[in-house]
Scaffold this motif. Sequence first.
Motif, mmCIF file in Angstrom:
data_model
loop_
_atom_site.group_PDB
_atom_site.id
_atom_site.type_symbol
_atom_site.label_atom_id
_atom_site.label_comp_id
_atom_site.label_asym_id
_atom_site.label_seq_id
_atom_site.Cartn_x
_atom_site.Cartn_y
_atom_site.Cartn_z
ATOM 1 N N ALA A 1 0.858 -1.186 0.000
ATOM 2 C CA ALA A 1 0.000 0.000 0.000
ATOM 3 C C ALA A 1 0.893 1.235 0.000
ATOM 4 O O ALA A 1 2.112 1.148 0.196
ATOM 5 N N ASP A 2 0.313 2.402 -0.201
ATOM 6 C CA ASP A 2 1.087 3.642 -0.184
ATOM 7 C C ASP A 2 1.796 3.800 1.164
ATOM 8 O O ASP A 2 1.217 3.509 2.209
ATOM 9 N N PRO A 3 3.029 4.276 1.148
ATOM 10 C CA PRO A 3 3.797 4.402 2.391
ATOM 11 C C PRO A 3 3.300 5.555 3.262
ATOM 12 O O PRO A 3 2.685 6.507 2.774
ATOM 13 N N ASP A 4 3.582 5.451 4.552
ATOM 14 C CA ASP A 4 3.261 6.524 5.487
ATOM 15 C C ASP A 4 4.279 7.651 5.390
ATOM 16 O O ASP A 4 3.922 8.823 5.481
ATOM 17 N N TYR A 5 5.555 7.270 5.225
ATOM 18 C CA TYR A 5 6.642 8.243 5.239
ATOM 19 C C TYR A 5 7.694 7.905 4.186
ATOM 20 O O TYR A 5 7.813 6.762 3.749
ATOM 21 N N LEU B 1 4.512 2.533 9.206
ATOM 22 C CA LEU B 1 4.702 2.497 10.656
ATOM 23 C C LEU B 1 3.363 2.455 11.367
ATOM 24 O O LEU B 1 2.489 3.295 11.128
ATOM 25 N N GLY B 2 3.209 1.475 12.225
ATOM 26 C CA GLY B 2 2.038 1.360 13.084
ATOM 27 C C GLY B 2 2.505 1.292 14.518
ATOM 28 O O GLY B 2 3.688 1.498 14.815
ATOM 29 N N GLN B 3 1.605 0.978 15.417
ATOM 30 C CA GLN B 3 1.985 0.862 16.828
ATOM 31 C C GLN B 3 2.822 -0.388 17.088
ATOM 32 O O GLN B 3 3.662 -0.395 17.970
ATOM 33 N N GLU B 4 2.576 -1.440 16.320
ATOM 34 C CA GLU B 4 3.252 -2.711 16.583
ATOM 35 C C GLU B 4 4.053 -3.245 15.397
ATOM 36 O O GLU B 4 4.589 -4.343 15.462
ATOM 37 N N TYR B 5 4.116 -2.494 14.315
ATOM 38 C CA TYR B 5 4.877 -2.969 13.160
ATOM 39 C C TYR B 5 5.596 -1.806 12.497
ATOM 40 O O TYR B 5 5.194 -0.651 12.619
ATOM 41 N N GLY B 6 6.650 -2.136 11.815
ATOM 42 C CA GLY B 6 7.379 -1.165 11.010
ATOM 43 C C GLY B 6 8.013 -1.885 9.840
ATOM 44 O O GLY B 6 8.596 -2.955 10.004
ATOM 45 N N LYS C 1 11.355 -3.149 19.145
ATOM 46 C CA LYS C 1 12.058 -2.082 19.857
ATOM 47 C C LYS C 1 12.309 -0.886 18.937
ATOM 48 O O LYS C 1 12.122 0.269 19.331
ATOM 49 N N SER C 2 12.700 -1.157 17.708
ATOM 50 C CA SER C 2 12.928 -0.080 16.737
ATOM 51 C C SER C 2 11.634 0.654 16.417
ATOM 52 O O SER C 2 11.622 1.878 16.285
ATOM 53 N N VAL C 3 10.541 -0.085 16.302
ATOM 54 C CA VAL C 3 9.238 0.527 16.035
ATOM 55 C C VAL C 3 8.890 1.509 17.154
ATOM 56 O O VAL C 3 8.468 2.642 16.892
ATOM 57 N N ASP C 4 9.088 1.081 18.386
ATOM 58 C CA ASP C 4 8.808 1.963 19.531
ATOM 59 C C ASP C 4 9.650 3.232 19.470
ATOM 60 O O ASP C 4 9.145 4.336 19.669
ATOM 61 N N LYS C 5 10.926 3.079 19.185
ATOM 62 C CA LYS C 5 11.822 4.240 19.168
ATOM 63 C C LYS C 5 11.504 5.196 18.021
ATOM 64 O O LYS C 5 11.527 6.416 18.195
ATOM 65 N N ILE C 6 11.201 4.662 16.851
ATOM 66 C CA ILE C 6 10.856 5.522 15.710
ATOM 67 C C ILE C 6 9.519 6.214 15.964
ATOM 68 O O ILE C 6 9.364 7.407 15.684
ATOM 69 N N ASN C 7 8.546 5.490 16.513
ATOM 70 C CA ASN C 7 7.265 6.113 16.858
ATOM 71 C C ASN C 7 7.459 7.240 17.860
ATOM 72 O O ASN C 7 6.874 8.312 17.711
#
Length: 125
Positions: free
Chosen positions: A76-80, A93-98, A115-121
């Motif tokens: 799908a179209d990217p968020d960023y 990027l979502g709350q539980e996936y990247g 862990k990376s998802v949390d930090k990027i969020n």
Amino acid sequence: MKKCLVIAIFLFVLIPTLSGCSNGIKAVKEVNVYEMESFAEVKKDSLVTFTDEKAIKRFKKAFSSAKKQPGVVDMADPDYKVELGEKSFFLWLGQEYGTIMDVSDTNTIYSLSAKSVDKINDQLN
């Protein structure tokens, strides 16, 4: 002598293939993040630039440790869109996936760790 030559050639071939998404993101002075409307269209006035070392390290670590996923993808179209040094990536990027995709290789995706998802969020919010 031949063993040393074979080992040297093996290392020169093996090391670049193990680097995954890390190519081109070693010497980074800033990270540019754009919100996206579609693969081809950036959301107007959405550019955010990170220049502090902590933020740059977060992006570098997250992207360089992402795990390649098998198969060809249709996303799908990217968020960023993230410009990290000489490289550009699409980011979902979502709350539980990247998930990231190198802009120059749109057939391959890489998954970010939890862990990376949390930090990027945290960085983007």
